[in-house]
Enzyme design. Structure first.
Site, short mmCIF file in Angstrom:
data_model
loop_
_atom_site.label_atom_id
_atom_site.label_comp_id
_atom_site.label_asym_id
_atom_site.label_seq_id
_atom_site.Cartn_x
_atom_site.Cartn_y
_atom_site.Cartn_z
CG ASP A 1 27.54 68.04 -39.48
OD1 ASP A 1 28.48 68.17 -39.27
OD2 ASP A 1 26.55 67.39 -39.64
CE1 TYR B 1 26.69 62.28 -46.30
CE2 TYR B 1 26.88 63.60 -48.51
CZ TYR B 1 26.60 62.26 -47.79
OH TYR B 1 25.94 61.27 -48.30
CG HIS C 1 28.83 59.10 -43.93
ND1 HIS C 1 28.10 58.37 -43.06
CD2 HIS C 1 28.11 60.33 -43.98
CE1 HIS C 1 26.62 58.94 -42.97
NE2 HIS C 1 27.00 60.03 -43.24
NE ARG D 1 22.71 59.53 -54.58
CZ ARG D 1 22.70 59.89 -53.49
NH1 ARG D 1 21.68 60.48 -52.93
NH2 ARG D 1 24.02 60.35 -53.13
CD GLU E 1 25.58 62.07 -38.88
OE1 GLU E 1 24.90 61.78 -39.93
OE2 GLU E 1 26.02 63.42 -38.86
CD GLU F 1 29.63 65.01 -37.70
OE1 GLU F 1 30.13 66.19 -37.88
OE2 GLU F 1 28.54 64.96 -38.09
CG ASP G 1 25.13 66.63 -36.03
OD1 ASP G 1 24.62 67.19 -35.35
OD2 ASP G 1 25.01 66.58 -37.23
NE ARG H 1 21.35 58.75 -39.51
CZ ARG H 1 22.22 59.30 -40.03
NH1 ARG H 1 22.16 60.39 -40.90
NH2 ARG H 1 23.33 59.22 -39.46
CD GLN I 1 19.30 63.43 -42.86
OE1 GLN I 1 19.45 62.72 -41.68
NE2 GLN I 1 20.02 63.76 -43.61
CE LYS J 1 22.29 64.95 -40.02
NZ LYS J 1 23.20 64.29 -39.70
CB THR K 1 25.59 68.81 -31.79
OG1 THR K 1 24.78 68.94 -33.03
CG2 THR K 1 27.05 68.39 -32.28
CD GLU L 1 28.22 55.34 -42.71
OE1 GLU L 1 29.04 54.85 -43.52
OE2 GLU L 1 28.23 55.99 -41.52
#
Length: 416
Positions: free
Chosen positions: A126, A128, A133, A142, A199, A201, A231, A235, A238, A251, A255, A361
């Site tokens: 997988d 990123y 995103h 951050r 997710e 994808e 996927d 959270r 994680q 994860k 999937t 998001e």
């Protein structure tokens, strides 16, 4: 732009179907408990290619290619066979074909079939690779001024996932238990994930093996086709586990992929270029031509027993790195790729809020709940929710669709 190609299968001659003659995606199915068969979607029918092979109607360079009901053995025959087989299918299913009477006896109504994984997944990686995103997630955790890691604009970041937990659309997904730790807690707890997410994808399927490093063009030539891919992500698990090595159990739950492999040939008219580069890529990652595709995508959420709400709409053409670039980078260490390897694109989010491909998001980390059409709200998924991904490339009077990529979330198992 090419136009709708007409078939003697009437249901394939409408702009509403995902599966016109222009598409002809590959899947696996069984009927009423029979053995698994390989099939090709055409309108609301499935052409049973395992039965065609058994009847001696296919000219292939090997025997029993479809005996297992999946497409791995066919992929291993190589690109020349891929092209000749598609040419055969297009000609024999076309309006006016002399083969209509013969092939009609090998059609199965899609409504009568149970769809299974169309190929055996050998490995799953997988990535990123969506800039929007990555920027959104980086901004959440951050300073937005440093949202992207220093390496992100230079390299398609990825991690090795679990092939064993890849499931076909329609398979229920069980909320995982795991270690969770609140920021102000001294110790973690073992409990069901409270921030379970989706997710959006695309998945690229490797159809040719490699030994050693390959170029971007060679990587593109290795790709057999594409599927939609969800996927599922825990959270909160994680957040506690990912330092210092990245995702692990967060994860590994499931999937989900769509049941039909849309071939690269079917998508060829919809090629699109990656966005302008903010920093020049190293030569080995530079593309010789357009390697993305113009594919409209959407995410729908339906609470149990209630109508769905469209959460997001976006397009695969917003990705910063193509599947070919991801595959190229994957081989730089000498890592061999195998027939049946699956590459997840990474979450596909566009520039606006309504284009975001995850609840992380869309709800901005749970701070901005979404209101569904039913009046309910969501920050993350609740038990009983059904998530459905849809995607299609839009042509002149037709579309190249993937079929639904859906899964329903079930409660976590009891903790002893």
């Amino acid at each position: 732009m090419t136009q709708l190609m007409r078939s003697w299968v009437d249901s394939a001659n409408t702009a509403k179907t995902d599966f016109p003659l222009n598409n002809l995606p590959y899947g696996a199915f069984h009927v009423a408990g029979d053995d698994l068969h390989a099939g090709v979607a055409i309108g609301d029918q499935i052409l049973d290619v395992t039965a065609l092979e058994e009847a001696g109607l296919l000219d292939l360079p090997a025997k029993a290619v479809f005996a297992r009901g999946t497409w791995n053995d066919f992929m291993a025959l190589g690109a020349d066979v891929w092209r000749s087989f598609r040419t055969y299918l297009t000609a024999t299913l076309a309006e006016g074909s002399a083969e209509q009477t013969t092939l009609q006896t090998h059609l199965v109504p899609m409504a009568d079939a149970t769809l299974e994984l169309p190929f055996t997944v050998t490995e799953f990686t997988d990535f990123y690779a969506g800039r929007h995103h990555a920027f959104n997630v980086g901004s959440l955790f951050r300073d937005p001024a440093n949202a992207l890691p220093p390496n992100w604009l230079h390299i398609p970041i990825g991690y090795n996932g679990r092939a064993s937990s890849v499931v076909v659309s329609g398979t229920d997904v069980t909320r995982p238990n795991g270690q969770l730790k609140a920021p102000d807690a001294e110790m973690p707890v073992f409990a069901p994930s409270k921030r379970f997410d989706l997710e959006l994808e695309m998945g690229a399927i490797v159809g040719r093996p490699s030994k050693g490093r390959v170029s971007v063009q060679e990587a593109d030539d290795m790709i057999f086709g594409y599927v939609l891919l969800n996927d599922w992500s825990a959270r909160d698990i994680q957040a506690w586990e990912y330092q210092p090595l990245g995702p692990f159990q967060a994860k590994a739950t499931a999937t989900t992929i769509s049941p039909w492999i849309v071939t690269k040939d079917a998508l060829e008219p919809f090629r699109a270029s990656t966005p302008p580069r903010e920093k020049e890529l190293l030569p080995y990652l530079q593309e010789p031509g357009p390697m993305l595709y113009d594919i409209d995508l959407e995410v729908a959420l339906a609470p149990e027993g209630k109508p769905e709400t469209i959460l997001s709409r976006t397009n695969y053409n917003v990705m910063y790195y193509s599947a070919a670039q991801q595959l190229t980078h994957h081989t730089t260490s000498g890592c061999p790729m195998r027939v049946g390897d699956l590459l997840g694109s990474g979450t596909i989010s566009g520039p606006e809020k309504e284009n975001r491909g995850s609840l992380l998001e869309l709800s901005w980390g749970g701070q901005e709940p979404l209101t569904l059409d039913t009046g309910e709200t969501r920050t993350f998924l609740e038990d009983g929710d059904t998530l459905t991904l849809r995607g299609a490339a839009k042509g002149d009077g037709y579309k190249i669709g993937f079929g639904d990529c859906a899964g329903t979330l079930r409660p976590a198992p009891a903790i002893d």
